[in-house]
Motif scaffolding. Structure first.
Motif, mmCIF file in Angstrom:
data_model
loop_
_atom_site.group_PDB
_atom_site.id
_atom_site.type_symbol
_atom_site.label_atom_id
_atom_site.label_comp_id
_atom_site.label_asym_id
_atom_site.label_seq_id
_atom_site.Cartn_x
_atom_site.Cartn_y
_atom_site.Cartn_z
ATOM 1 N N ARG A 97 0.801 -1.221 0.000
ATOM 2 C CA ARG A 97 0.000 0.000 0.000
ATOM 3 C C ARG A 97 0.838 1.278 0.000
ATOM 4 O O ARG A 97 0.280 2.379 -0.037
ATOM 5 C CB ARG A 97 -0.948 0.008 1.200
ATOM 6 C CG ARG A 97 -1.984 -1.119 1.144
ATOM 7 C CD ARG A 97 -3.029 -0.967 2.218
ATOM 8 N NE ARG A 97 -4.036 -2.034 2.121
ATOM 9 C CZ ARG A 97 -5.123 -2.077 2.869
ATOM 10 N NH1 ARG A 97 -5.352 -1.135 3.770
ATOM 11 N NH2 ARG A 97 -5.988 -3.064 2.728
ATOM 12 N N ARG A 98 2.140 1.120 0.060
ATOM 13 C CA ARG A 98 3.025 2.286 0.066
ATOM 14 C C ARG A 98 3.656 2.477 -1.307
ATOM 15 O O ARG A 98 3.908 1.511 -2.017
ATOM 16 C CB ARG A 98 4.124 2.130 1.123
ATOM 17 C CG ARG A 98 3.586 2.090 2.543
ATOM 18 C CD ARG A 98 4.713 1.972 3.550
ATOM 19 N NE ARG A 98 4.209 1.830 4.908
ATOM 20 C CZ ARG A 98 3.948 2.853 5.710
ATOM 21 N NH1 ARG A 98 4.166 4.098 5.290
ATOM 22 N NH2 ARG A 98 3.495 2.648 6.937
ATOM 23 N N ALA A 135 8.679 7.083 -8.528
ATOM 24 C CA ALA A 135 8.688 7.262 -7.076
ATOM 25 C C ALA A 135 7.308 7.147 -6.448
ATOM 26 O O ALA A 135 7.167 6.663 -5.317
ATOM 27 C CB ALA A 135 9.319 8.612 -6.717
ATOM 28 N N HIS A 136 6.271 7.565 -7.151
ATOM 29 C CA HIS A 136 4.934 7.610 -6.565
ATOM 30 C C HIS A 136 4.041 6.454 -7.032
ATOM 31 O O HIS A 136 2.823 6.497 -6.861
ATOM 32 C CB HIS A 136 4.292 8.967 -6.852
ATOM 33 C CG HIS A 136 5.094 10.112 -6.308
ATOM 34 N ND1 HIS A 136 5.243 10.339 -4.958
ATOM 35 C CD2 HIS A 136 5.836 11.066 -6.936
ATOM 36 C CE1 HIS A 136 6.025 11.390 -4.771
ATOM 37 N NE2 HIS A 136 6.394 11.850 -5.946
ATOM 38 N N GLU A 141 2.237 -1.586 -9.473
ATOM 39 C CA GLU A 141 2.356 -0.829 -10.713
ATOM 40 C C GLU A 141 3.771 -0.879 -11.286
ATOM 41 O O GLU A 141 4.065 -0.210 -12.266
ATOM 42 C CB GLU A 141 1.951 0.630 -10.460
ATOM 43 C CG GLU A 141 0.535 0.780 -9.950
ATOM 44 C CD GLU A 141 0.222 2.177 -9.465
ATOM 45 O OE1 GLU A 141 -0.837 2.706 -9.850
ATOM 46 O OE2 GLU A 141 1.027 2.751 -8.703
ATOM 47 N N LEU A 142 4.625 -1.685 -10.670
ATOM 48 C CA LEU A 142 6.023 -1.789 -11.078
ATOM 49 C C LEU A 142 6.334 -3.197 -11.577
ATOM 50 O O LEU A 142 5.721 -4.171 -11.147
ATOM 51 C CB LEU A 142 6.947 -1.461 -9.903
ATOM 52 C CG LEU A 142 6.779 -0.088 -9.249
ATOM 53 C CD1 LEU A 142 7.659 0.006 -8.004
ATOM 54 C CD2 LEU A 142 7.105 1.031 -10.225
ATOM 55 N N GLN A 146 11.874 -3.409 -11.439
ATOM 56 C CA GLN A 146 11.687 -2.116 -10.773
ATOM 57 C C GLN A 146 11.471 -2.310 -9.274
ATOM 58 O O GLN A 146 11.982 -1.545 -8.455
ATOM 59 C CB GLN A 146 10.511 -1.376 -11.401
ATOM 60 C CG GLN A 146 10.812 -0.854 -12.805
ATOM 61 C CD GLN A 146 9.583 -0.327 -13.508
ATOM 62 O OE1 GLN A 146 8.450 -0.721 -13.215
ATOM 63 N NE2 GLN A 146 9.791 0.568 -14.466
ATOM 64 N N ARG A 147 10.713 -3.342 -8.900
ATOM 65 C CA ARG A 147 10.503 -3.614 -7.480
ATOM 66 C C ARG A 147 11.820 -3.967 -6.788
ATOM 67 O O ARG A 147 12.067 -3.539 -5.655
ATOM 68 C CB ARG A 147 9.486 -4.747 -7.304
ATOM 69 C CG ARG A 147 8.047 -4.271 -7.398
ATOM 70 C CD ARG A 147 7.055 -5.397 -7.273
ATOM 71 N NE ARG A 147 6.844 -6.048 -8.556
ATOM 72 C CZ ARG A 147 6.154 -7.153 -8.733
ATOM 73 N NH1 ARG A 147 5.630 -7.782 -7.686
ATOM 74 N NH2 ARG A 147 5.996 -7.667 -9.940
#
Length: 225
Positions: A97-98, A135-136, A141-142, A146-147
């Motif tokens: 969630r972050r 960043a947001h 979504e990555l 990327q994660r």
């Protein structure tokens, strides 16, 4: 930086005693890039847990950044671990969630770093790993690569002396694996000490030095050409 002498570790599994480590000696100086490898059951995960101060040996000694780990209390140990080691895991361990930025900032919640400074530092490190524009975004979504970059940025946020990576490319395809290993090379060139635990020869070949475990003992310790 890392010095272990004669460490042994035995586990009770049912009615059987299993010797995971058997008299291991290992010295890793500052700014080395080391791969610890071996088959399943070789002892590499146990050694990683001891190097990461997540477990202690039954016998032998472990010095991390000049401090004898067994001689300090739990609070001091947690502080030493937080200060000296950045962890990177196969499963990323990001909070769903972050955002990427918020995940990278998380370790600073346990320090006295002001929130504005924490945000600035996290933004700079995300840029360093090539993810400033994401960043947001939340982990969902990555991409996998990327994660893992977010996880590496999180490991770097406290400016640790050592990055300890446990099978960091195990969930990634070959192209993304190459990208992540190139990032480790870049960090190493900037002075970072890196220890990668792996069972894959292809990953170990990226390291400067390869330590091979088998049956709880170091069977080979060599530098790559």
């Amino acid at each position: 930086m890392i010095r272990v002498r004669g460490i042994s570790k035995t586990y009770q599994m049912g009615n059987t005693l299993v010797k995971a480590l058997d008299g291991v000696d290992l010295h890793i100086p500052q700014n080395e890039f080391v791969a610890i490898m071996g088959p399943s059951g070789s002892g590499k995960s146990t050694l990683m847990n001891i190097l990461g101060c997540l477990d202690q040996p039954d016998n032998g000694s472990y010095q991390l950044a000049g401090e004898e780990v067994a001689s300090i209390d739990d609070d001091q140990l947690a502080s030493l671990r937080n200060r000296s080691i950045g962890f990177v895991f196969q499963t990323f361990n990001l909070q769903a969630r972050r955002t990427a930025l918020e995940n990278v900032m998380l370790p600073l919640r346990f320090s006295n770093c002001p929130k504005v400074e924490a945000r600035e530092r996290a933004t700079q490190i995300l840029s360093k790993v090539g993810l400033a524009e994401r960043a947001h975004h939340r982990p969902s979504e990555l991409s996998g690569g990327q994660r893992q970059r977010v996880a590496i940025a999180r490991a770097l946020i406290n400016q640790p002396e050592i990055i300890l990576a446990d099978e960091p490319t195990g969930n990634l395809d070959s192209k993304t694996t190459e990208e992540i290993m190139n990032l480790f090379h870049h960090l190493h060139q900037q002075g970072q000490t890196i220890v990668v635990v792996t069972h894959e020869d292809e990953i170990a070949q990226h390291a400067q030095r390869v330590v091979t475990l088998r049956d709880g003992k170091i069977k080979e310790d060599k530098f790559n050409d």
